[in-house]
Write a protein that holds these residues in place. Structure first.
Motif, PDB file in Angstrom:
ATOM      1  N   ASP A  48       0.827  -1.206   0.000  1.00  0.00           N
ATOM      2  CA  ASP A  48       0.000   0.000   0.000  1.00  0.00           C
ATOM      3  C   ASP A  48       0.866   1.262   0.000  1.00  0.00           C
ATOM      4  O   ASP A  48       0.606   2.208  -0.747  1.00  0.00           O
ATOM      5  N   GLU A  49       1.901   1.261   0.821  1.00  0.00           N
ATOM      6  CA  GLU A  49       2.797   2.421   0.893  1.00  0.00           C
ATOM      7  C   GLU A  49       3.560   2.617  -0.413  1.00  0.00           C
ATOM      8  O   GLU A  49       3.751   3.749  -0.872  1.00  0.00           O
ATOM      9  N   LEU A  50       3.972   1.521  -1.041  1.00  0.00           N
ATOM     10  CA  LEU A  50       4.659   1.611  -2.325  1.00  0.00           C
ATOM     11  C   LEU A  50       3.736   2.167  -3.399  1.00  0.00           C
ATOM     12  O   LEU A  50       4.144   3.005  -4.213  1.00  0.00           O
ATOM     13  N   CYS A  51       2.476   1.736  -3.411  1.00  0.00           N
ATOM     14  CA  CYS A  51       1.512   2.248  -4.388  1.00  0.00           C
ATOM     15  C   CYS A  51       1.249   3.736  -4.163  1.00  0.00           C
ATOM     16  O   CYS A  51       1.168   4.512  -5.125  1.00  0.00           O
ATOM     17  N   ARG A  52       1.141   4.137  -2.922  1.00  0.00           N
ATOM     18  CA  ARG A  52       0.964   5.566  -2.620  1.00  0.00           C
ATOM     19  C   ARG A  52       2.179   6.360  -3.070  1.00  0.00           C
ATOM     20  O   ARG A  52       2.059   7.481  -3.550  1.00  0.00           O
ATOM     21  N   MET A  53       3.369   5.773  -2.911  1.00  0.00           N
ATOM     22  CA  MET A  53       4.598   6.409  -3.358  1.00  0.00           C
ATOM     23  C   MET A  53       4.552   6.641  -4.873  1.00  0.00           C
ATOM     24  O   MET A  53       4.876   7.727  -5.361  1.00  0.00           O
ATOM     25  N   LEU A  54       4.098   5.640  -5.618  1.00  0.00           N
ATOM     26  CA  LEU A  54       3.980   5.772  -7.065  1.00  0.00           C
ATOM     27  C   LEU A  54       2.954   6.831  -7.456  1.00  0.00           C
ATOM     28  O   LEU A  54       3.178   7.592  -8.401  1.00  0.00           O
ATOM     29  N   GLU A  58       3.750  10.228  -9.523  1.00  0.00           N
ATOM     30  CA  GLU A  58       3.049  10.556 -10.773  1.00  0.00           C
ATOM     31  C   GLU A  58       2.434  11.946 -10.697  1.00  0.00           C
ATOM     32  O   GLU A  58       2.512  12.728 -11.646  1.00  0.00           O
ATOM     33  N   GLN A  59       1.846  12.274  -9.584  1.00  0.00           N
ATOM     34  CA  GLN A  59       1.246  13.590  -9.412  1.00  0.00           C
ATOM     35  C   GLN A  59       2.289  14.704  -9.471  1.00  0.00           C
ATOM     36  O   GLN A  59       1.985  15.826  -9.863  1.00  0.00           O
ATOM     37  N   ALA A  60       3.511  14.396  -9.079  1.00  0.00           N
ATOM     38  CA  ALA A  60       4.586  15.390  -9.065  1.00  0.00           C
ATOM     39  C   ALA A  60       5.374  15.411 -10.373  1.00  0.00           C
ATOM     40  O   ALA A  60       6.380  16.087 -10.461  1.00  0.00           O
ATOM     41  N   GLY A  61       4.950  14.637 -11.346  1.00  0.00           N
ATOM     42  CA  GLY A  61       5.613  14.684 -12.642  1.00  0.00           C
ATOM     43  C   GLY A  61       6.292  13.405 -13.073  1.00  0.00           C
ATOM     44  O   GLY A  61       6.850  13.332 -14.152  1.00  0.00           O
ATOM     45  N   GLY A  62       6.273  12.408 -12.255  1.00  0.00           N
ATOM     46  CA  GLY A  62       6.831  11.115 -12.641  1.00  0.00           C
ATOM     47  C   GLY A  62       7.967  10.662 -11.751  1.00  0.00           C
ATOM     48  O   GLY A  62       8.654  11.471 -11.140  1.00  0.00           O
ATOM     49  N   VAL A  81      10.992  12.649  -6.951  1.00  0.00           N
ATOM     50  CA  VAL A  81      10.153  12.677  -8.128  1.00  0.00           C
ATOM     51  C   VAL A  81      10.581  13.821  -9.010  1.00  0.00           C
ATOM     52  O   VAL A  81      11.243  14.758  -8.563  1.00  0.00           O
ATOM     53  N   ALA A  82      10.210  13.749 -10.283  1.00  0.00           N
ATOM     54  CA  ALA A  82      10.540  14.838 -11.185  1.00  0.00           C
ATOM     55  C   ALA A  82       9.976  16.132 -10.637  1.00  0.00           C
ATOM     56  O   ALA A  82       8.894  16.169 -10.073  1.00  0.00           O
ATOM     57  N   GLY A  83      10.704  17.196 -10.775  1.00  0.00           N
ATOM     58  CA  GLY A  83      10.264  18.476 -10.240  1.00  0.00           C
ATOM     59  C   GLY A  83      10.718  18.714  -8.818  1.00  0.00           C
ATOM     60  O   GLY A  83      10.430  19.748  -8.253  1.00  0.00           O
ATOM     61  N   GLY A  84      11.410  17.747  -8.217  1.00  0.00           N
ATOM     62  CA  GLY A  84      11.981  17.940  -6.889  1.00  0.00           C
ATOM     63  C   GLY A  84      11.033  17.755  -5.732  1.00  0.00           C
ATOM     64  O   GLY A  84      11.412  17.918  -4.604  1.00  0.00           O
ATOM     65  N   GLY A  85       9.774  17.375  -5.985  1.00  0.00           N
ATOM     66  CA  GLY A  85       8.828  17.197  -4.882  1.00  0.00           C
ATOM     67  C   GLY A  85       8.956  15.863  -4.215  1.00  0.00           C
ATOM     68  O   GLY A  85       9.762  15.034  -4.593  1.00  0.00           O
ATOM     69  N   ARG A  86       8.144  15.657  -3.212  1.00  0.00           N
ATOM     70  CA  ARG A  86       8.076  14.361  -2.533  1.00  0.00           C
ATOM     71  C   ARG A  86       6.676  13.873  -2.533  1.00  0.00           C
ATOM     72  O   ARG A  86       5.763  14.578  -2.495  1.00  0.00           O
TER      73      ARG A  86
END
Length: 86
Positions: A48-54, A58-62, A81-86
């Protein structure tokens, strides 16, 4: 893109799981590979945590796999994630 040889049994498993989850065989294989890779890098996290991580990635750009691998090797352990977010 390359060709990956898998057993007939694994192909059947991919087809069944992909049909059940409305994914192509290739999309199902890629999903399992991403989850497996993340599970190896973050063995303390649940599915579940891994899926949330994905999803967050994705929301942060991939998902930036190169950065994720670098962080895991250096002991950072965070998901980049792309864009430097978490």
């Amino acid at each position: 893109m390359g060709i990956v040889k898998i057993s007939d049994q694994m192909h059947d498993n991919l087809r069944v799981a992909g049909n059940a989850l409305c994914r192509s065989i290739n999309a199902q294989a890629e999903h399992w590979m991403r989850i497996g890779m993340l599970a190896e890098m973050h063995p303390g996290l649940t599915h579940d945590e891994l899926c949330r991580m994905l999803i967050r990635a994705e929301q942060a750009g991939g998902l930036d796999l190169a950065q994720l691998c670098h962080d895991s090797m250096s002991g950072g352990g965070s998901l980049e994630v792309a864009g430097g977010g978490r």
